[in-house]
Motif scaffolding. Structure first.
Motif, PDB file in Angstrom:
ATOM      1  N   ASP A  79       0.817  -1.222   0.000  1.00 28.05           N
ATOM      2  CA  ASP A  79       0.000   0.000   0.000  1.00 28.05           C
ATOM      3  C   ASP A  79       0.847   1.267   0.000  1.00 28.05           C
ATOM      4  O   ASP A  79       0.470   2.253  -0.620  1.00 28.05           O
ATOM      5  CB  ASP A  79      -0.956   0.024   1.194  1.00 28.05           C
ATOM      6  CG  ASP A  79      -2.295  -0.614   0.863  1.00 28.05           C
ATOM      7  OD1 ASP A  79      -2.475  -1.106  -0.270  1.00 28.05           O
ATOM      8  OD2 ASP A  79      -3.169  -0.627   1.758  1.00 28.05           O
ATOM      9  N   THR A  80       1.981   1.256   0.676  1.00 25.22           N
ATOM     10  CA  THR A  80       2.830   2.451   0.666  1.00 25.22           C
ATOM     11  C   THR A  80       4.036   2.301  -0.243  1.00 25.22           C
ATOM     12  O   THR A  80       4.489   3.278  -0.825  1.00 25.22           O
ATOM     13  CB  THR A  80       3.313   2.817   2.098  1.00 25.22           C
ATOM     14  OG1 THR A  80       4.002   1.698   2.652  1.00 25.22           O
ATOM     15  CG2 THR A  80       2.145   3.190   2.980  1.00 25.22           C
ATOM     16  N   SER A  81       4.539   1.077  -0.412  1.00 27.41           N
ATOM     17  CA  SER A  81       5.757   0.863  -1.206  1.00 27.41           C
ATOM     18  C   SER A  81       5.484   0.553  -2.666  1.00 27.41           C
ATOM     19  O   SER A  81       6.360   0.717  -3.511  1.00 27.41           O
ATOM     20  CB  SER A  81       6.562  -0.306  -0.615  1.00 27.41           C
ATOM     21  OG  SER A  81       5.846  -1.527  -0.786  1.00 27.41           O
ATOM     22  N   GLY A  82       4.296   0.055  -2.971  1.00 23.70           N
ATOM     23  CA  GLY A  82       4.001  -0.415  -4.319  1.00 23.70           C
ATOM     24  C   GLY A  82       4.463  -1.846  -4.549  1.00 23.70           C
ATOM     25  O   GLY A  82       4.239  -2.402  -5.617  1.00 23.70           O
ATOM     26  N   HIS A  83       5.077  -2.454  -3.555  1.00 22.70           N
ATOM     27  CA  HIS A  83       5.586  -3.830  -3.653  1.00 22.70           C
ATOM     28  C   HIS A  83       4.502  -4.805  -3.191  1.00 22.70           C
ATOM     29  O   HIS A  83       4.561  -5.385  -2.117  1.00 22.70           O
ATOM     30  CB  HIS A  83       6.865  -3.991  -2.833  1.00 22.70           C
ATOM     31  CG  HIS A  83       7.966  -3.103  -3.292  1.00 22.70           C
ATOM     32  ND1 HIS A  83       9.084  -2.856  -2.548  1.00 22.70           N
ATOM     33  CD2 HIS A  83       8.127  -2.388  -4.432  1.00 22.70           C
ATOM     34  CE1 HIS A  83       9.890  -2.034  -3.194  1.00 22.70           C
ATOM     35  NE2 HIS A  83       9.317  -1.740  -4.356  1.00 22.70           N
ATOM     36  N   VAL A  84       3.531  -4.990  -4.055  1.00 28.90           N
ATOM     37  CA  VAL A  84       2.301  -5.721  -3.751  1.00 28.90           C
ATOM     38  C   VAL A  84       2.525  -7.226  -3.741  1.00 28.90           C
ATOM     39  O   VAL A  84       3.287  -7.757  -4.537  1.00 28.90           O
ATOM     40  CB  VAL A  84       1.222  -5.356  -4.797  1.00 28.90           C
ATOM     41  CG1 VAL A  84      -0.035  -6.178  -4.633  1.00 28.90           C
ATOM     42  CG2 VAL A  84       0.915  -3.871  -4.741  1.00 28.90           C
ATOM     43  N   GLN A  85       1.819  -7.887  -2.828  1.00 30.20           N
ATOM     44  CA  GLN A  85       1.743  -9.348  -2.823  1.00 30.20           C
ATOM     45  C   GLN A  85       0.324  -9.740  -3.208  1.00 30.20           C
ATOM     46  O   GLN A  85      -0.608  -9.562  -2.435  1.00 30.20           O
ATOM     47  CB  GLN A  85       2.085  -9.916  -1.439  1.00 30.20           C
ATOM     48  CG  GLN A  85       3.527  -9.758  -1.079  1.00 30.20           C
ATOM     49  CD  GLN A  85       3.852 -10.273   0.308  1.00 30.20           C
ATOM     50  OE1 GLN A  85       2.981 -10.460   1.142  1.00 30.20           O
ATOM     51  NE2 GLN A  85       5.130 -10.482   0.555  1.00 30.20           N
ATOM     52  N   ARG A  86       0.175 -10.284  -4.420  1.00 31.35           N
ATOM     53  CA  ARG A  86      -1.126 -10.798  -4.869  1.00 31.35           C
ATOM     54  C   ARG A  86      -1.210 -12.261  -4.452  1.00 31.35           C
ATOM     55  O   ARG A  86      -0.342 -13.066  -4.776  1.00 31.35           O
ATOM     56  CB  ARG A  86      -1.271 -10.671  -6.383  1.00 31.35           C
ATOM     57  CG  ARG A  86      -2.656 -11.064  -6.893  1.00 31.35           C
ATOM     58  CD  ARG A  86      -2.747 -11.005  -8.409  1.00 31.35           C
ATOM     59  NE  ARG A  86      -1.810 -11.881  -9.086  1.00 31.35           N
ATOM     60  CZ  ARG A  86      -1.944 -13.210  -9.242  1.00 31.35           C
ATOM     61  NH1 ARG A  86      -2.990 -13.828  -8.745  1.00 31.35           N
ATOM     62  NH2 ARG A  86      -1.037 -13.914  -9.882  1.00 31.35           N
ATOM     63  N   VAL A  87      -2.223 -12.605  -3.702  1.00 32.50           N
ATOM     64  CA  VAL A  87      -2.365 -13.947  -3.133  1.00 32.50           C
ATOM     65  C   VAL A  87      -2.786 -14.946  -4.203  1.00 32.50           C
ATOM     66  O   VAL A  87      -3.754 -14.720  -4.924  1.00 32.50           O
ATOM     67  CB  VAL A  87      -3.385 -13.943  -1.977  1.00 32.50           C
ATOM     68  CG1 VAL A  87      -3.592 -15.351  -1.426  1.00 32.50           C
ATOM     69  CG2 VAL A  87      -2.941 -12.986  -0.877  1.00 32.50           C
ATOM     70  N   VAL A  88      -2.041 -16.030  -4.289  1.00 35.69           N
ATOM     71  CA  VAL A  88      -2.378 -17.130  -5.188  1.00 35.69           C
ATOM     72  C   VAL A  88      -3.040 -18.256  -4.407  1.00 35.69           C
ATOM     73  O   VAL A  88      -4.034 -18.828  -4.847  1.00 35.69           O
ATOM     74  CB  VAL A  88      -1.114 -17.637  -5.926  1.00 35.69           C
ATOM     75  CG1 VAL A  88      -1.410 -18.868  -6.766  1.00 35.69           C
ATOM     76  CG2 VAL A  88      -0.516 -16.526  -6.785  1.00 35.69           C
ATOM     77  N   SER A  89      -2.502 -18.568  -3.213  1.00 33.87           N
ATOM     78  CA  SER A  89      -3.108 -19.593  -2.358  1.00 33.87           C
ATOM     79  C   SER A  89      -2.655 -19.390  -0.922  1.00 33.87           C
ATOM     80  O   SER A  89      -1.636 -18.745  -0.662  1.00 33.87           O
ATOM     81  CB  SER A  89      -2.723 -21.005  -2.828  1.00 33.87           C
ATOM     82  OG  SER A  89      -1.333 -21.235  -2.635  1.00 33.87           O
ATOM     83  N   VAL A  90      -3.445 -19.929  -0.002  1.00 35.40           N
ATOM     84  CA  VAL A  90      -3.110 -19.894   1.420  1.00 35.40           C
ATOM     85  C   VAL A  90      -3.308 -21.305   1.960  1.00 35.40           C
ATOM     86  O   VAL A  90      -4.359 -21.913   1.741  1.00 35.40           O
ATOM     87  CB  VAL A  90      -3.996 -18.903   2.200  1.00 35.40           C
ATOM     88  CG1 VAL A  90      -3.655 -18.913   3.680  1.00 35.40           C
ATOM     89  CG2 VAL A  90      -3.873 -17.492   1.634  1.00 35.40           C
ATOM     90  N   ALA A  91      -2.299 -21.817   2.673  1.00 37.19           N
ATOM     91  CA  ALA A  91      -2.383 -23.153   3.262  1.00 37.19           C
ATOM     92  C   ALA A  91      -2.033 -23.083   4.743  1.00 37.19           C
ATOM     93  O   ALA A  91      -1.171 -22.305   5.159  1.00 37.19           O
ATOM     94  CB  ALA A  91      -1.429 -24.108   2.544  1.00 37.19           C
ATOM     95  N   LEU A  92      -2.710 -23.899   5.502  1.00 42.57           N
ATOM     96  CA  LEU A  92      -2.462 -24.039   6.927  1.00 42.57           C
ATOM     97  C   LEU A  92      -1.628 -25.297   7.125  1.00 42.57           C
ATOM     98  O   LEU A  92      -1.929 -26.335   6.525  1.00 42.57           O
ATOM     99  CB  LEU A  92      -3.800 -24.159   7.657  1.00 42.57           C
ATOM    100  CG  LEU A  92      -3.809 -24.223   9.167  1.00 42.57           C
ATOM    101  CD1 LEU A  92      -3.180 -22.968   9.764  1.00 42.57           C
ATOM    102  CD2 LEU A  92      -5.238 -24.393   9.667  1.00 42.57           C
ATOM    103  N   ASP A  93      -0.578 -25.209   7.947  1.00 42.60           N
ATOM    104  CA  ASP A  93       0.257 -26.400   8.147  1.00 42.60           C
ATOM    105  C   ASP A  93      -0.484 -27.458   8.970  1.00 42.60           C
ATOM    106  O   ASP A  93      -1.566 -27.207   9.497  1.00 42.60           O
ATOM    107  CB  ASP A  93       1.607 -26.027   8.759  1.00 42.60           C
ATOM    108  CG  ASP A  93       1.564 -25.795  10.251  1.00 42.60           C
ATOM    109  OD1 ASP A  93       0.487 -25.474  10.795  1.00 42.60           O
ATOM    110  OD2 ASP A  93       2.617 -25.923  10.888  1.00 42.60           O
ATOM    111  N   CYS A  94       0.126 -28.631   9.073  1.00 46.84           N
ATOM    112  CA  CYS A  94      -0.524 -29.783   9.707  1.00 46.84           C
ATOM    113  C   CYS A  94      -0.850 -29.549  11.174  1.00 46.84           C
ATOM    114  O   CYS A  94      -1.786 -30.156  11.705  1.00 46.84           O
ATOM    115  CB  CYS A  94       0.342 -31.027   9.548  1.00 46.84           C
ATOM    116  SG  CYS A  94       1.991 -30.864  10.288  1.00 46.84           S
ATOM    117  N   ASP A  95      -0.115 -28.676  11.859  1.00 46.57           N
ATOM    118  CA  ASP A  95      -0.365 -28.389  13.268  1.00 46.57           C
ATOM    119  C   ASP A  95      -1.336 -27.230  13.469  1.00 46.57           C
ATOM    120  O   ASP A  95      -1.740 -26.946  14.592  1.00 46.57           O
ATOM    121  CB  ASP A  95       0.941 -28.046  13.992  1.00 46.57           C
ATOM    122  CG  ASP A  95       1.909 -29.207  14.018  1.00 46.57           C
ATOM    123  OD1 ASP A  95       1.450 -30.353  14.184  1.00 46.57           O
ATOM    124  OD2 ASP A  95       3.119 -28.975  13.865  1.00 46.57           O
TER     125      ASP A  95
END
Length: 126
Positions: A79-95
């Motif tokens: 939002d301030t830097s312009g260095h955006v992370q566009r989400v492709v996927s989100v995973a929760l680990d086994c724990d």
């Protein structure tokens, strides 16, 4: 498949699906580490922290939202830097205690201006 609400949450509340929230094992301060990884190369970019609200925003907006422990506020990567992370996927680990967020990173992921937070201080291995 867990269906997420598209209704924005009120400040200080969460709209994270209850089934997802029940699986999370948070730190004492309610946070989970979230590892950001470039989706196509596997490059590990950074580690941030998310609470339920940050995870909800990440899942529903397609942009990484983190909780700043130092500023005590939410921040959306880029939002301030312009260095955006566009989400492709989100995973929760086994724990249930760590998130892996695969992203398409624009520009630097590290606040120092480096592409990744993990290339500046490589430790020797015997």
């Amino acid at each position: 498949m867990v269906r997420m609400s598209t209704t924005p949450a009120a400040p200080g509340s969460t709209a994270l699906d209850a089934a997802v929230a029940a699986r999370l094992k948070r730190t004492a301060d309610g946070l989970l580490p979230a590892i950001a990884q470039q989706y196509d190369t596997g490059e590990v970019l950074m580690l941030g922290w998310m609470d339920d609200e940050a995870l909800h925003r990440t899942l529903t907006t397609g942009r990484c939202t983190y909780w700043s422990r130092s500023r005590n506020e939410y921040w959306v990567k880029g939002d301030t830097s312009g260095h955006v992370q566009r989400v492709v996927s989100v995973a929760l680990d086994c724990d249930g205690d760590t998130l892996l967020v695969k992203v398409d990173q624009t520009g630097a992921a590290c606040h120092t201006g480096d592409r990744t937070c993990f290339d500046a201080d490589v430790l020797p291995v015997a």
